[in-house]
Design a protein around this motif. Sequence first.
Motif, PDB file in Angstrom:
ATOM      1  N   GLN A  96       0.849  -1.199   0.000  1.00  0.00           N
ATOM      2  CA  GLN A  96       0.000   0.000   0.000  1.00  0.00           C
ATOM      3  C   GLN A  96       0.881   1.245   0.000  1.00  0.00           C
ATOM      4  O   GLN A  96       0.695   2.157   0.804  1.00  0.00           O
ATOM      5  CB  GLN A  96      -0.921  -0.012   1.226  1.00  0.00           C
ATOM      6  CG  GLN A  96      -1.868  -1.175   1.209  1.00  0.00           C
ATOM      7  CD  GLN A  96      -3.025  -0.935   2.135  1.00  0.00           C
ATOM      8  OE1 GLN A  96      -3.641   0.105   2.124  1.00  0.00           O
ATOM      9  NE2 GLN A  96      -3.313  -1.928   2.956  1.00  0.00           N
ATOM     10  N   LYS A  97       1.803   1.249  -0.913  1.00  0.00           N
ATOM     11  CA  LYS A  97       2.848   2.271  -0.933  1.00  0.00           C
ATOM     12  C   LYS A  97       2.302   3.705  -0.923  1.00  0.00           C
ATOM     13  O   LYS A  97       2.756   4.537  -0.146  1.00  0.00           O
ATOM     14  CB  LYS A  97       3.762   2.063  -2.130  1.00  0.00           C
ATOM     15  CG  LYS A  97       5.051   2.849  -2.029  1.00  0.00           C
ATOM     16  CD  LYS A  97       6.055   2.316  -3.031  1.00  0.00           C
ATOM     17  CE  LYS A  97       7.460   2.612  -2.645  1.00  0.00           C
ATOM     18  NZ  LYS A  97       7.994   1.927  -1.504  1.00  0.00           N
ATOM     19  N   GLU A  98       1.314   4.008  -1.780  1.00  0.00           N
ATOM     20  CA  GLU A  98       0.772   5.378  -1.842  1.00  0.00           C
ATOM     21  C   GLU A  98       0.129   5.772  -0.513  1.00  0.00           C
ATOM     22  O   GLU A  98       0.345   6.881  -0.021  1.00  0.00           O
ATOM     23  CB  GLU A  98      -0.234   5.508  -2.988  1.00  0.00           C
ATOM     24  CG  GLU A  98       0.404   5.495  -4.362  1.00  0.00           C
ATOM     25  CD  GLU A  98       1.429   6.616  -4.560  1.00  0.00           C
ATOM     26  OE1 GLU A  98       1.134   7.772  -4.177  1.00  0.00           O
ATOM     27  OE2 GLU A  98       2.515   6.335  -5.075  1.00  0.00           O
ATOM     28  N   LYS A  99      -0.667   4.879   0.042  1.00  0.00           N
ATOM     29  CA  LYS A  99      -1.305   5.163   1.327  1.00  0.00           C
ATOM     30  C   LYS A  99      -0.251   5.328   2.417  1.00  0.00           C
ATOM     31  O   LYS A  99      -0.369   6.202   3.275  1.00  0.00           O
ATOM     32  CB  LYS A  99      -2.271   4.043   1.721  1.00  0.00           C
ATOM     33  CG  LYS A  99      -3.518   4.004   0.892  1.00  0.00           C
ATOM     34  CD  LYS A  99      -4.391   2.851   1.327  1.00  0.00           C
ATOM     35  CE  LYS A  99      -5.579   2.710   0.412  1.00  0.00           C
ATOM     36  NZ  LYS A  99      -6.393   1.541   0.750  1.00  0.00           N
ATOM     37  N   TYR A 100       0.777   4.477   2.377  1.00  0.00           N
ATOM     38  CA  TYR A 100       1.846   4.557   3.370  1.00  0.00           C
ATOM     39  C   TYR A 100       2.555   5.910   3.297  1.00  0.00           C
ATOM     40  O   TYR A 100       2.802   6.541   4.328  1.00  0.00           O
ATOM     41  CB  TYR A 100       2.850   3.418   3.179  1.00  0.00           C
ATOM     42  CG  TYR A 100       4.028   3.517   4.109  1.00  0.00           C
ATOM     43  CD1 TYR A 100       3.916   3.097   5.431  1.00  0.00           C
ATOM     44  CD2 TYR A 100       5.234   4.059   3.682  1.00  0.00           C
ATOM     45  CE1 TYR A 100       4.988   3.212   6.307  1.00  0.00           C
ATOM     46  CE2 TYR A 100       6.310   4.169   4.550  1.00  0.00           C
ATOM     47  CZ  TYR A 100       6.188   3.746   5.857  1.00  0.00           C
ATOM     48  OH  TYR A 100       7.239   3.869   6.724  1.00  0.00           O
ATOM     49  N   LYS A 120       2.676   8.501   6.247  1.00  0.00           N
ATOM     50  CA  LYS A 120       3.985   8.841   6.811  1.00  0.00           C
ATOM     51  C   LYS A 120       4.199  10.361   6.833  1.00  0.00           C
ATOM     52  O   LYS A 120       4.773  10.894   7.780  1.00  0.00           O
ATOM     53  CB  LYS A 120       5.083   8.148   5.998  1.00  0.00           C
ATOM     54  CG  LYS A 120       6.450   8.189   6.602  1.00  0.00           C
ATOM     55  CD  LYS A 120       6.548   7.269   7.782  1.00  0.00           C
ATOM     56  CE  LYS A 120       7.977   7.194   8.259  1.00  0.00           C
ATOM     57  NZ  LYS A 120       8.086   6.601   9.567  1.00  0.00           N
ATOM     58  N   GLN A 121       3.739  11.042   5.774  1.00  0.00           N
ATOM     59  CA  GLN A 121       3.915  12.490   5.688  1.00  0.00           C
ATOM     60  C   GLN A 121       3.109  13.228   6.751  1.00  0.00           C
ATOM     61  O   GLN A 121       3.562  14.228   7.289  1.00  0.00           O
ATOM     62  CB  GLN A 121       3.516  12.993   4.299  1.00  0.00           C
ATOM     63  CG  GLN A 121       4.498  12.603   3.230  1.00  0.00           C
ATOM     64  CD  GLN A 121       4.023  12.954   1.831  1.00  0.00           C
ATOM     65  OE1 GLN A 121       2.854  13.236   1.588  1.00  0.00           O
ATOM     66  NE2 GLN A 121       4.948  12.922   0.890  1.00  0.00           N
ATOM     67  N   LYS A 139      -1.904  12.227  11.182  1.00  0.00           N
ATOM     68  CA  LYS A 139      -3.179  12.769  11.679  1.00  0.00           C
ATOM     69  C   LYS A 139      -4.105  13.164  10.524  1.00  0.00           C
ATOM     70  O   LYS A 139      -5.286  12.821  10.524  1.00  0.00           O
ATOM     71  CB  LYS A 139      -2.940  13.958  12.597  1.00  0.00           C
ATOM     72  CG  LYS A 139      -4.229  14.497  13.187  1.00  0.00           C
ATOM     73  CD  LYS A 139      -3.984  15.694  14.077  1.00  0.00           C
ATOM     74  CE  LYS A 139      -5.230  16.275  14.693  1.00  0.00           C
ATOM     75  NZ  LYS A 139      -6.441  16.216  13.945  1.00  0.00           N
ATOM     76  N   ALA A 140      -3.582  13.869   9.538  1.00  0.00           N
ATOM     77  CA  ALA A 140      -4.397  14.284   8.394  1.00  0.00           C
ATOM     78  C   ALA A 140      -4.898  13.073   7.618  1.00  0.00           C
ATOM     79  O   ALA A 140      -6.048  13.049   7.169  1.00  0.00           O
ATOM     80  CB  ALA A 140      -3.599  15.208   7.476  1.00  0.00           C
ATOM     81  N   PHE A 141      -4.052  12.070   7.462  1.00  0.00           N
ATOM     82  CA  PHE A 141      -4.437  10.858   6.742  1.00  0.00           C
ATOM     83  C   PHE A 141      -5.598  10.156   7.453  1.00  0.00           C
ATOM     84  O   PHE A 141      -6.594   9.781   6.835  1.00  0.00           O
ATOM     85  CB  PHE A 141      -3.230   9.924   6.615  1.00  0.00           C
ATOM     86  CG  PHE A 141      -3.504   8.689   5.822  1.00  0.00           C
ATOM     87  CD1 PHE A 141      -3.545   8.727   4.444  1.00  0.00           C
ATOM     88  CD2 PHE A 141      -3.724   7.478   6.459  1.00  0.00           C
ATOM     89  CE1 PHE A 141      -3.800   7.578   3.701  1.00  0.00           C
ATOM     90  CE2 PHE A 141      -3.973   6.330   5.736  1.00  0.00           C
ATOM     91  CZ  PHE A 141      -4.014   6.379   4.351  1.00  0.00           C
ATOM     92  N   ILE A 142      -5.481   9.995   8.759  1.00  0.00           N
ATOM     93  CA  ILE A 142      -6.519   9.325   9.533  1.00  0.00           C
ATOM     94  C   ILE A 142      -7.797  10.167   9.565  1.00  0.00           C
ATOM     95  O   ILE A 142      -8.899   9.635   9.439  1.00  0.00           O
ATOM     96  CB  ILE A 142      -6.004   8.981  10.947  1.00  0.00           C
ATOM     97  CG1 ILE A 142      -4.934   7.890  10.816  1.00  0.00           C
ATOM     98  CG2 ILE A 142      -7.132   8.546  11.863  1.00  0.00           C
ATOM     99  CD1 ILE A 142      -4.134   7.635  12.053  1.00  0.00           C
ATOM    100  N   ASP A 143      -7.653  11.481   9.710  1.00  0.00           N
ATOM    101  CA  ASP A 143      -8.824  12.369   9.702  1.00  0.00           C
ATOM    102  C   ASP A 143      -9.588  12.257   8.384  1.00  0.00           C
ATOM    103  O   ASP A 143     -10.815  12.285   8.365  1.00  0.00           O
ATOM    104  CB  ASP A 143      -8.417  13.818   9.953  1.00  0.00           C
ATOM    105  CG  ASP A 143      -8.044  14.074  11.410  1.00  0.00           C
ATOM    106  OD1 ASP A 143      -8.303  13.205  12.267  1.00  0.00           O
ATOM    107  OD2 ASP A 143      -7.469  15.149  11.684  1.00  0.00           O
TER     108      ASP A 143
END
Length: 104
Positions: free
Chosen positions: A74-78, A82-83, A86-90
């Motif tokens: 899941q490279k793109e999601k990772y 990683k960047q 919090k924003a990813f999970i939100d």
Amino acid sequence: MNKKYKLIDANGNIYLSDQKGKYGGNKNSKCYGCLNCPSALNWIKKGSYVKYRVFFANDYDALMAGYHPCSICQKEKYIQWKQNPKAFIDKYRHEHCQSKERDQ
């Protein structure tokens, strides 16, 4: 008798499901990915990974339970996670709430 599968929900609780999980994870590393992930399959073949294996019905449950996307399958999601975790999970939380509203 129908087979039941142990899955982890968004709160990290185990529940039984009639359906297999779509994602697998490692409860030690808190990483989750596709069931056919080459990295996970390699660890499973070595035998050291199986006792830590958990399953999820979807991305949302894995993320909310504290797991992160696999850097291999899941490279793109990772990379996005990683960047800015919090924003990813939100983003996932927001999308999940919107889909629940549409279902009502």
